[in-house]
Motif scaffolding. Structure first.
Motif, PDB file in Angstrom:
ATOM      1  N   TRP A   1       0.833  -1.204   0.000  1.00 21.85           N
ATOM      2  CA  TRP A   1       0.000   0.000   0.000  1.00 21.85           C
ATOM      3  C   TRP A   1       0.869   1.256   0.000  1.00 21.85           C
ATOM      4  CZ3 TRP A   1      -4.877   1.330  -0.873  1.00 21.85           C
ATOM      5  CH2 TRP A   1      -5.358   2.548  -0.389  1.00 21.85           C
ATOM      6  N   ASP A   2       1.884   1.258   0.846  1.00 26.71           N
ATOM      7  CA  ASP A   2       2.763   2.429   0.917  1.00 26.71           C
ATOM      8  C   ASP A   2       3.525   2.626  -0.395  1.00 26.71           C
ATOM      9  OD1 ASP A   2       3.570   2.008   4.456  1.00 26.71           O
ATOM     10  OD2 ASP A   2       1.914   3.035   3.464  1.00 26.71           O
TER      11      ASP A   2
ATOM     12  N   ILE B   1      -8.771   5.195  -6.688  1.00 23.59           N
ATOM     13  CA  ILE B   1      -7.616   5.134  -5.775  1.00 23.59           C
ATOM     14  C   ILE B   1      -6.313   5.344  -6.532  1.00 23.59           C
ATOM     15  CG2 ILE B   1      -8.805   3.768  -4.025  1.00 23.59           C
ATOM     16  CD1 ILE B   1      -7.049   1.381  -4.842  1.00 23.59           C
ATOM     17  N   TRP B   2      -6.265   4.928  -7.814  1.00 24.97           N
ATOM     18  CA  TRP B   2      -5.047   5.207  -8.581  1.00 24.97           C
ATOM     19  C   TRP B   2      -4.912   6.706  -8.819  1.00 24.97           C
ATOM     20  CZ3 TRP B   2      -0.455   3.815  -9.251  1.00 24.97           C
ATOM     21  CH2 TRP B   2       0.334   4.435 -10.223  1.00 24.97           C
TER      22      TRP B   2
ATOM     23  N   ARG C   1       1.026   4.103  -2.780  1.00 22.64           N
ATOM     24  CA  ARG C   1       0.781   5.516  -2.488  1.00 22.64           C
ATOM     25  C   ARG C   1       1.919   6.391  -3.005  1.00 22.64           C
ATOM     26  NH1 ARG C   1       0.126   7.612   2.541  1.00 22.64           N
ATOM     27  NH2 ARG C   1       1.682   6.236   3.410  1.00 22.64           N
TER      28      ARG C   1
ATOM     29  N   PRO D   1      -1.982   6.398   5.125  1.00 25.39           N
ATOM     30  CA  PRO D   1      -1.577   5.030   5.481  1.00 25.39           C
ATOM     31  C   PRO D   1      -2.743   4.295   6.134  1.00 25.39           C
ATOM     32  CG  PRO D   1      -0.686   6.607   7.047  1.00 25.39           C
ATOM     33  CD  PRO D   1      -1.373   7.408   5.976  1.00 25.39           C
TER      34      PRO D   1
ATOM     35  N   ASN E   1      -6.010   9.085  -7.043  1.00 24.43           N
ATOM     36  CA  ASN E   1      -5.790   9.795  -5.784  1.00 24.43           C
ATOM     37  C   ASN E   1      -4.697   9.170  -4.925  1.00 24.43           C
ATOM     38  OD1 ASN E   1      -7.960  11.609  -6.323  1.00 24.43           O
ATOM     39  ND2 ASN E   1      -9.382   9.976  -5.782  1.00 24.43           N
ATOM     40  N   HIS E   2      -3.867   8.319  -5.505  1.00 24.70           N
ATOM     41  CA  HIS E   2      -2.898   7.567  -4.700  1.00 24.70           C
ATOM     42  C   HIS E   2      -1.988   8.463  -3.862  1.00 24.70           C
ATOM     43  CE1 HIS E   2      -0.461   8.342  -8.339  1.00 24.70           C
ATOM     44  NE2 HIS E   2       0.574   8.306  -7.498  1.00 24.70           N
ATOM     45  N   ALA E   3      -1.620   9.602  -4.393  1.00 21.47           N
ATOM     46  CA  ALA E   3      -0.692  10.474  -3.659  1.00 21.47           C
ATOM     47  C   ALA E   3      -1.343  11.113  -2.436  1.00 21.47           C
ATOM     48  CB  ALA E   3      -0.156  11.552  -4.587  1.00 21.47           C
ATOM     49  N   SER E   4      -2.664  11.239  -2.430  1.00 22.14           N
ATOM     50  CA  SER E   4      -3.337  11.890  -1.303  1.00 22.14           C
ATOM     51  C   SER E   4      -3.928  10.894  -0.306  1.00 22.14           C
ATOM     52  CB  SER E   4      -4.436  12.817  -1.818  1.00 22.14           C
ATOM     53  OG  SER E   4      -5.427  12.079  -2.495  1.00 22.14           O
ATOM     54  N   LEU E   5      -3.799   9.596  -0.589  1.00 24.09           N
ATOM     55  CA  LEU E   5      -4.330   8.585   0.332  1.00 24.09           C
ATOM     56  C   LEU E   5      -3.417   8.455   1.543  1.00 24.09           C
ATOM     57  CD1 LEU E   5      -5.378   5.818  -2.221  1.00 24.09           C
ATOM     58  CD2 LEU E   5      -6.865   7.427  -1.030  1.00 24.09           C
TER      59      LEU E   5
END
Length: 189
Positions: free
Chosen positions: A11-12, A58-59, A15, A67, A61-65
């Protein structure tokens, strides 16, 4: 058997923009999420559309998700919200299909009940996360392998490098602690 992944680590990486990590998350979670959604609705096309939309979002917005400690629960909560919203939208748009609307209303809880169910599940997840945090690291690992990765006792034994009786002991102790914690929280409400 599906290969186990360190979902938090993947996940990390995702992100941080790693496309390979995104692919790993998708391939690891899409089928369990689909199965989970079938418990909410039998509309396979709706489920596929919502899953597609979820992974696209989610792809994007991945940078704003943020942990998470459990990618699976994060994705389950997200897809459930998406399905419920879609069902509510469908419900509003079905006015011209009286017969279908009648059947749909019989089969589905009211939008208000669906919202209550979502909130109840959210509270249940929070309670479960809190009770998981009361477990030892080994108990948490055994619970995760058994109930989230669907491993049997022998597989858990091999994965954790302990004998099967120790697996039973860890699981029994963990479930006892979780039950006590969740019961105390239920009485506190």
């Amino acid at each position: 058997m599906k290969k186990s992944i360190n979902e938090v680590e993947v996940w990390d990486q995702f992100r941080a923009g790693d496309q390979q990590a995104f692919s790993v998350l998708y391939s690891h979670f899409v089928q369990p999420l689909y199965t989970y959604c079938m418990g909410i609705t039998s509309d396979k096309d709706l489920i596929k559309d919502c899953l597609h939309d979820l992974f696209v979002e989610i792809w994007k917005n991945h940078a704003s998700l943020g942990p998470t400690t459990s990618v699976k629960f994060y994705l389950m909560a997200s897809i459930k919200r998406k399905i419920v919203r879609s069902l509510e939208t469908q419900l509003k748009n079905l006015n011209h299909h009286d017969a279908y609307q009648y059947q749909f209303m019989e089969d589905m809880p009211s939008p208000e009940r669906q919202l209550v169910m979502v909130e109840e599940e959210k509270i249940s997840h929070i309670s479960m996360y809190q009770s998981l945090n009361k477990l030892s690291k080994r108990q948490r690992e055994a619970i995760t392998l058994k109930y989230f990765e669907n491993m049997d006792t022998d597989q858990i034994s091999e994965q954790m490098n302990i004998n099967p009786q120790s697996v039973y002991n860890l699981l029994f102790g963990a479930l006892r602690v979780m039950k006590e914690q969740m019961t105390m929280k239920a009485y506190a409400c």
